[in-house]
Write a protein that holds these residues in place. Structure first.
Motif, PDB file in Angstrom:
ATOM      1  N   ARG A 259      -5.542  10.176  -1.668  1.00  0.00           N
ATOM      2  CA  ARG A 259      -4.416  10.842  -2.421  1.00  0.00           C
ATOM      3  C   ARG A 259      -4.324  12.372  -2.103  1.00  0.00           C
ATOM      4  O   ARG A 259      -3.183  12.680  -1.988  1.00  0.00           O
ATOM      5  CB  ARG A 259      -5.087  10.800  -4.007  1.00  0.00           C
ATOM      6  N   GLU A 260      -5.560  12.856  -1.599  1.00  0.00           N
ATOM      7  CA  GLU A 260      -5.576  14.202  -1.275  1.00  0.00           C
ATOM      8  C   GLU A 260      -4.479  14.335  -0.116  1.00  0.00           C
ATOM      9  O   GLU A 260      -3.613  15.484   0.394  1.00  0.00           O
ATOM     10  CB  GLU A 260      -6.800  14.941  -0.848  1.00  0.00           C
ATOM     11  N   ALA A 261      -4.905  13.214   1.125  1.00  0.00           N
ATOM     12  CA  ALA A 261      -4.054  13.292   2.219  1.00  0.00           C
ATOM     13  C   ALA A 261      -2.535  13.123   2.064  1.00  0.00           C
ATOM     14  O   ALA A 261      -1.672  13.780   2.528  1.00  0.00           O
ATOM     15  CB  ALA A 261      -4.693  12.437   3.303  1.00  0.00           C
ATOM     16  N   GLN A 262      -2.260  12.297   0.933  1.00  0.00           N
ATOM     17  CA  GLN A 262      -0.856  11.789   0.880  1.00  0.00           C
ATOM     18  C   GLN A 262      -0.116  13.098   0.076  1.00  0.00           C
ATOM     19  O   GLN A 262       0.970  13.581   0.413  1.00  0.00           O
ATOM     20  CB  GLN A 262      -1.048  10.705  -0.290  1.00  0.00           C
ATOM     21  N   ALA A 263      -0.727  13.817  -0.784  1.00  0.00           N
ATOM     22  CA  ALA A 263      -0.184  15.019  -1.312  1.00  0.00           C
ATOM     23  C   ALA A 263       0.003  16.255  -0.397  1.00  0.00           C
ATOM     24  O   ALA A 263       0.984  17.022  -0.510  1.00  0.00           O
ATOM     25  CB  ALA A 263      -1.343  15.552  -2.390  1.00  0.00           C
ATOM     26  N   ALA A 264      -0.811  16.387   0.813  1.00  0.00           N
ATOM     27  CA  ALA A 264      -0.526  17.188   1.964  1.00  0.00           C
ATOM     28  C   ALA A 264       0.583  16.775   2.706  1.00  0.00           C
ATOM     29  O   ALA A 264       0.789  17.512   3.902  1.00  0.00           O
ATOM     30  CB  ALA A 264      -1.862  17.479   2.795  1.00  0.00           C
ATOM     31  N   GLY A 265       0.976  15.499   2.576  1.00  0.00           N
ATOM     32  CA  GLY A 265       2.152  15.370   3.670  1.00  0.00           C
ATOM     33  C   GLY A 265       1.750  14.132   4.642  1.00  0.00           C
ATOM     34  O   GLY A 265       2.344  13.828   5.410  1.00  0.00           O
ATOM     35  N   GLN A 266       0.428  13.694   4.572  1.00  0.00           N
ATOM     36  CA  GLN A 266       0.032  12.951   5.971  1.00  0.00           C
ATOM     37  C   GLN A 266       0.641  11.587   5.569  1.00  0.00           C
ATOM     38  O   GLN A 266       0.539  11.144   4.403  1.00  0.00           O
ATOM     39  CB  GLN A 266      -1.526  12.994   5.958  1.00  0.00           C
ATOM     40  N   PRO A 267       1.036  10.578   6.481  1.00  0.00           N
ATOM     41  CA  PRO A 267       1.490   9.348   6.302  1.00  0.00           C
ATOM     42  C   PRO A 267       0.230   8.619   6.104  1.00  0.00           C
ATOM     43  O   PRO A 267      -0.027   7.603   7.326  1.00  0.00           O
ATOM     44  CB  PRO A 267       2.372   8.939   7.638  1.00  0.00           C
ATOM     45  N   VAL A 268      -0.414   8.629   5.204  1.00  0.00           N
ATOM     46  CA  VAL A 268      -1.769   7.702   5.078  1.00  0.00           C
ATOM     47  C   VAL A 268      -1.195   6.803   3.794  1.00  0.00           C
ATOM     48  O   VAL A 268      -1.191   7.177   2.671  1.00  0.00           O
ATOM     49  CB  VAL A 268      -3.117   8.836   4.608  1.00  0.00           C
ATOM     50  N   PHE A 269      -1.674   5.454   4.232  1.00  0.00           N
ATOM     51  CA  PHE A 269      -1.301   4.509   3.104  1.00  0.00           C
ATOM     52  C   PHE A 269      -2.497   3.755   2.723  1.00  0.00           C
ATOM     53  O   PHE A 269      -3.607   3.836   3.739  1.00  0.00           O
ATOM     54  CB  PHE A 269      -0.163   3.531   3.662  1.00  0.00           C
ATOM     55  N   ALA A 270      -2.844   2.927   1.630  1.00  0.00           N
ATOM     56  CA  ALA A 270      -3.998   2.200   1.326  1.00  0.00           C
ATOM     57  C   ALA A 270      -3.530   1.273   0.566  1.00  0.00           C
ATOM     58  O   ALA A 270      -2.413   0.946  -0.003  1.00  0.00           O
ATOM     59  CB  ALA A 270      -4.821   3.320   0.294  1.00  0.00           C
ATOM     60  N   GLU A 271      -4.548   0.093   0.580  1.00  0.00           N
ATOM     61  CA  GLU A 271      -4.449  -1.087  -0.316  1.00  0.00           C
ATOM     62  C   GLU A 271      -5.886  -1.201  -0.955  1.00  0.00           C
ATOM     63  O   GLU A 271      -6.675  -0.994  -0.602  1.00  0.00           O
ATOM     64  CB  GLU A 271      -4.103  -2.364   0.702  1.00  0.00           C
ATOM     65  N   THR A 272      -5.719  -1.971  -2.040  1.00  0.00           N
ATOM     66  CA  THR A 272      -6.940  -2.626  -2.698  1.00  0.00           C
ATOM     67  C   THR A 272      -6.618  -3.945  -3.013  1.00  0.00           C
ATOM     68  O   THR A 272      -5.564  -4.470  -2.600  1.00  0.00           O
ATOM     69  CB  THR A 272      -7.287  -1.455  -4.008  1.00  0.00           C
ATOM     70  N   CYS A 273      -7.746  -4.579  -3.566  1.00  0.00           N
ATOM     71  CA  CYS A 273      -7.559  -5.979  -3.699  1.00  0.00           C
ATOM     72  C   CYS A 273      -8.309  -6.566  -5.181  1.00  0.00           C
ATOM     73  O   CYS A 273      -8.841  -5.777  -5.750  1.00  0.00           O
ATOM     74  CB  CYS A 273      -8.449  -6.758  -2.540  1.00  0.00           C
ATOM     75  N   PRO A 274      -8.042  -7.747  -5.426  1.00  0.00           N
ATOM     76  CA  PRO A 274      -8.401  -8.386  -6.639  1.00  0.00           C
ATOM     77  C   PRO A 274      -9.871  -8.345  -7.058  1.00  0.00           C
ATOM     78  O   PRO A 274     -10.512  -8.084  -8.059  1.00  0.00           O
ATOM     79  CB  PRO A 274      -7.810  -9.516  -6.925  1.00  0.00           C
ATOM     80  N   GLN A 275     -10.760  -8.448  -5.762  1.00  0.00           N
ATOM     81  CA  GLN A 275     -12.086  -8.332  -6.107  1.00  0.00           C
ATOM     82  C   GLN A 275     -12.539  -6.959  -6.420  1.00  0.00           C
ATOM     83  O   GLN A 275     -13.658  -6.974  -7.167  1.00  0.00           O
ATOM     84  CB  GLN A 275     -12.965  -8.683  -4.738  1.00  0.00           C
ATOM     85  N   TYR A 276     -11.836  -5.801  -6.155  1.00  0.00           N
ATOM     86  CA  TYR A 276     -12.404  -4.660  -6.672  1.00  0.00           C
ATOM     87  C   TYR A 276     -11.932  -4.306  -8.038  1.00  0.00           C
ATOM     88  O   TYR A 276     -12.148  -3.432  -8.628  1.00  0.00           O
ATOM     89  CB  TYR A 276     -11.770  -3.542  -5.686  1.00  0.00           C
ATOM     90  N   LEU A 277     -11.018  -5.075  -8.694  1.00  0.00           N
ATOM     91  CA  LEU A 277     -10.400  -4.813 -10.082  1.00  0.00           C
ATOM     92  C   LEU A 277     -10.958  -5.763 -10.950  1.00  0.00           C
ATOM     93  O   LEU A 277     -10.937  -5.783 -12.167  1.00  0.00           O
ATOM     94  CB  LEU A 277      -8.962  -5.360  -9.903  1.00  0.00           C
TER      95      LEU A 277
END
Length: 498
Positions: A259-277
């Motif tokens: 989230r910090e990288a995204q707020a700084a404008g970096q093109p950083v994306f992420a996924e999560t998965c059902p096993q972690y939810l």
């Protein structure tokens, strides 16, 4: 009046932007009309589906699926072929999957690995499909093949690992991949765990005779994920903000760094998965060897961590919810989870338990039943963002007349099914268990429609599509947030000189 091949009447259409009562008309493989609810109920059509007030959404797109891969770790092999995995996918509301074409470390070419994956998938898929290349050996040959991947092959993403001896790349190798990927406009997916620290922890736990499945979570400590995530983001930043996607994020500190990288404008994306939810580390501590059913990497964390990840899905930290479907049979001592069991280790050795869970069929029903995402956000993270991120939009992941394929999932009206328990015998994969056995659900995809053809009809025969109807998809470069249009060419040094 126009005639259609398919009309879905009296549904509530949901896209990433809107919720509205609409009828949907299909001709050939495309959506051709969205009309006011009920207005097409009397239209001339070859088939009419009455949605009865149920949601109609773009078909699910699961872009993290492992199918029929070679045994990369010496023990265990995939339970699911392209046939069984895509059969399971459509039964769970998915119309597209993107699987992996894994290069093994002793081989130079990624194109050869892609050819092998094509040979396995061709003519065997129930849904549309694409490939990511998995780069285990960034040799000069492999790196030189990246422009062809992005061009004629239509493969616009790749994956690297920061862990596992059979796959792990060192930081200098990751930089070489990132630079070559940047030049060819390939999105780099990264499995971020500190492999050296993980190996050290594993050795120490075994030295203390701690072998049971529960210790998998101890070896894959949260700090290993957050450290590697920070390092991956730093390597991306070093190359003038080269776009990356952090896969299967399980840990809130890693999510905060993203989230910090995204707020700084970096093109950083992420996924999560059902096993972690839906799972926690307590699931690895089931009696005897049962915890092996929930061994994946990274492992499930805590209930508090689940809440943080749901927040990340709502606030945009996570662009996509993928399954990371990687199924191994449990009761299988030759190729499944029990390959790690021996007379000396009756509850197995966690370091040798094949990593991965089945989940392509349960991804959408689990997230839908949780009611933790607004319907538009549910569509965004389960379909639309995946289409944009992996170069399939607007053909996939949308409902734009004349443009989008007629890839749709129709849910039951609210309350129509009542509550029911999820069991493995309901599912269509080739695994002998689901880690979500007994979980209460209240809906399921009623119809899955791929390019205008009903391929799943829960009340009318189940799987009604044909093996081989699924097509290979040549993908364009990522369009999510215009990452390749806005990425800067300038960096701390001249990239062209490298």
């Amino acid at each position: 009046m126009d005639s259609y091949d398919l009309v879905i009447a009296n549904g509530v259409c949901v896209t990433a932007a809107d919720v509205a009562p609409c009828d949907v008309a299909v001709k050939g493989e495309k959506i051709v009309l969205l009309a006011p609810s009920g207005s097409l109920a009397g239209a001339a059509t070859k088939r009419l589906i009455d949605a009865e007030g149920g949601y109609v959404m773009p078909g699910g797109i699961d872009c993290h699926v492992h199918l029929e891969e070679p045994s990369l770790f010496g023990q265990g092999s995939s339970a699911d072929s392209f046939e069984s995995g895509t059969r399971s996918a459509v039964a769970g509301g998915n119309t597209t999957v993107v699987a992996f074409a894994p290069q093994q470390k002793h081989l130079d070419s990624v194109l050869a690995a892609l050819a092998d994956a094509h040979a396995l998938a061709r003519g065997n898929c129930y849904c549309d499909y694409g490939f990511h290349t998995l780069v285990a050996n960034p040799s000069p040959t492999a790196l030189s093949e990246f422009p062809r991947l992005a061009g004629g092959e239509g493969v616009t993403s790749l994956k690297v690992y920061m862990t596992y001896a059979a796959l792990q790349l060192r930081d200098d190798e990751i930089l070489s991949v990132l630079l070559a990927a940047r030049r060819s406009r390939l999105l780099t997916m990264i499995h971020a765990e500190n492999g050296d620290a993980l190996a050290w922890l594993t050795d120490r736990l075994e030295a203390a005779h701690l072998f049971a499945p529960r210790y998998h979570a101890h070896a894959h400590a949260p700090a290993l994920e957050s450290e590697a995530t920070h390092r991956a983001i730093a390597l991306s930043a070093l190359l003038a903000g080269t776009p990356i996607l952090l896969v299967h994020v399980s840990e809130p500190a890693a999510a905060r760094r993203i989230r910090e990288a995204q707020a700084a404008g970096q093109p950083v994306f992420a996924e999560t998965c059902p096993q972690y939810l839906f799972l926690t580390r307590d699931d690895l501590d089931r009696p005897g060897f049962e915890g092996a059913k929930c061994v994946c990497a990274p492992p499930p964390r805590t209930r508090a961590d689940q809440a943080a990840l749901w927040r990340g899905l709502r606030d945009g930290t996570f662009a996509v919810l993928s399954s990371d479907h990687c199924a191994f049979r449990y009761d299988d001592a030759a190729a499944g989870k029990k390959t790690s069991v021996s007379p000396a280790h009756p509850v197995g050795r966690f370091r040798h338990i094949p990593n991965g869970l089945p989940g392509v069929e349960t991804r959408l029903p689990l997230a839908f039943a949780a009611r933790k995402l607004p319907p538009t956000r549910f569509v965004e993270v389960s379909s639309t963002n995946a289409a944009k991120l992996y170069g399939l939009y607007p053909r996939k992941g949308s409902m734009i007349p004349g443009v989008s394929d007629a890839d749709l999932v129709v849910w039951y009206p609210a309350g129509a099914l009542g509550e029911f328990a999820l069991t493995n015998d309901m599912l269509h994969h080739d695994a002998d268990y689901t880690p979500y056995e007994g979980r209460t659900l209240d809906n399921w995809p009623r119809y899955t429609i791929l390019r205008g053809q009903v391929v799943w009809d829960r009340d009318g025969g189940g799987i009604v599509g044909e093996k081989g109807f699924g097509k290979f998809l040549k993908r364009e470069r990522s369009s999510l947030h215009g990452i390749w249009e806005t990425v800067e060419e300038e960096g701390p040094f001249d990239l062209e000189a490298l």
